[in-house]
Design a protein around this motif. Sequence first.
Motif, PDB file in Angstrom:
ATOM      1  N   SER A  95       0.831  -1.206   0.000  1.00  0.00           N
ATOM      2  CA  SER A  95       0.000   0.000   0.000  1.00  0.00           C
ATOM      3  C   SER A  95       0.862   1.252   0.000  1.00  0.00           C
ATOM      4  O   SER A  95       0.563   2.224  -0.714  1.00  0.00           O
ATOM      5  N   LYS A  99       1.233   4.104  -3.155  1.00  0.00           N
ATOM      6  CA  LYS A  99       0.400   5.197  -2.654  1.00  0.00           C
ATOM      7  C   LYS A  99       0.151   6.275  -3.702  1.00  0.00           C
ATOM      8  O   LYS A  99      -0.949   6.846  -3.788  1.00  0.00           O
ATOM      9  N   LYS A 100       1.139   6.562  -4.527  1.00  0.00           N
ATOM     10  CA  LYS A 100       0.994   7.582  -5.562  1.00  0.00           C
ATOM     11  C   LYS A 100       1.049   6.992  -6.968  1.00  0.00           C
ATOM     12  O   LYS A 100       1.214   7.716  -7.949  1.00  0.00           O
ATOM     13  N   LYS A 102      -0.128   5.509 -10.452  1.00  0.00           N
ATOM     14  CA  LYS A 102      -1.278   5.790 -11.312  1.00  0.00           C
ATOM     15  C   LYS A 102      -2.150   4.558 -11.528  1.00  0.00           C
ATOM     16  O   LYS A 102      -3.359   4.672 -11.694  1.00  0.00           O
ATOM     17  N   ALA A 105      -2.810   2.701  -7.113  1.00  0.00           N
ATOM     18  CA  ALA A 105      -3.123   3.471  -5.903  1.00  0.00           C
ATOM     19  C   ALA A 105      -4.603   3.396  -5.542  1.00  0.00           C
ATOM     20  O   ALA A 105      -4.970   3.079  -4.398  1.00  0.00           O
ATOM     21  N   ALA A 106      -5.466   3.673  -6.501  1.00  0.00           N
ATOM     22  CA  ALA A 106      -6.908   3.666  -6.226  1.00  0.00           C
ATOM     23  C   ALA A 106      -7.383   2.259  -5.877  1.00  0.00           C
ATOM     24  O   ALA A 106      -8.224   2.078  -4.978  1.00  0.00           O
ATOM     25  N   ARG A 109      -6.479   1.391  -2.327  1.00  0.00           N
ATOM     26  CA  ARG A 109      -7.318   2.109  -1.359  1.00  0.00           C
ATOM     27  C   ARG A 109      -8.694   1.459  -1.229  1.00  0.00           C
ATOM     28  O   ARG A 109      -9.302   1.470  -0.159  1.00  0.00           O
ATOM     29  N   LYS A 110      -9.187   0.876  -2.317  1.00  0.00           N
ATOM     30  CA  LYS A 110     -10.492   0.217  -2.287  1.00  0.00           C
ATOM     31  C   LYS A 110     -10.452  -1.113  -1.543  1.00  0.00           C
ATOM     32  O   LYS A 110     -11.492  -1.629  -1.130  1.00  0.00           O
ATOM     33  N   SER A 290      -9.914  -7.608  -7.543  1.00  0.00           N
ATOM     34  CA  SER A 290     -10.695  -6.618  -8.298  1.00  0.00           C
ATOM     35  C   SER A 290     -11.737  -7.268  -9.196  1.00  0.00           C
ATOM     36  O   SER A 290     -12.723  -6.626  -9.579  1.00  0.00           O
TER      37      SER A 290
END
Length: 297
Positions: A95, A99-100, A102, A105-106, A109-110, A290
């Motif tokens: 994580s 963190k940044k 592209k 990152a998202a 976070r999910k 995912s």
Amino acid sequence: MKPYTLALPADYRLHDVLAFHRRDAESIAEEVSADQLRKGVVLDGVPVVLDIVFLPASASITVDADGKLSKAAQDQVREAVLNILGLRIDPAAFSAFVKKDKLFAALARKQPGLRIVQSATVFEALTWAIIGQQINLSFAIALRRTFILQAGRQHSSGLWCYPAAQDAATLSVDDLTSRKFSGAKAETVLRLATLVSNGELQLEITPTNSIEHISAALLAVKGIGPWTVNYGLLRGYGHADCSLHGDVAVRAALQTLLGEEVKPDMKRTEQILAAYSPHRTMAAAHLWASLHPRDEE
């Protein structure tokens, strides 16, 4: 062996752990309820049931062995518990790494706290990888059940225990092909079992037997390729940097993440995942997850 307790992380995803072990609805070697997991496995020649009760912030482990457990076997019990609870790899490192980023990152976070749940033993992970390769999940689970019933041992409680290599090596190819195994799968499973059983293939990590050495030795076994090795390293050892570029589901998830019309090929997938070394195992975990997002609890 006395019962003991393990503290669980604050973000522990119990649902994921139970779902992994609930794959076989017929409960051959695993029994799963809302707050308990019972797992049967042969360790150091002894049928063992790991009985794990989940509390709000910890897990209570009781070991029911059909025989005396040596010090080595007790160590194997503790290792197996860490494996099946998914406590090998701390997800925080990945994580922080993405963190940044592209691409991930998202997604990270999910899916906070996502972990890699493992098989109890390396041999179980490798045989599951061989059994499940290039067939649908329901058929793979049925073959796994057959393998357990043929090579495993039944614990005194009634639960079946996943076989050790020594037990599996006693089977013949006909034993498996008569139960819907392909000839190639049967031969590869038994070849692996024989090599491990007679000591030609050492699966234990030692100062002179590194994960890289084990990986190379596995690749030298006829019928075992890079995907099987990487999946085995992931589910068996909790190795943090497995490249699952040959995995169809990983490529499908990556296609969605990239927003492209076709799946990236293996070479491109390998190149993309290389950017996430030494955390490629967790990259694969997030891609797999995912595809099957779960509702927030």
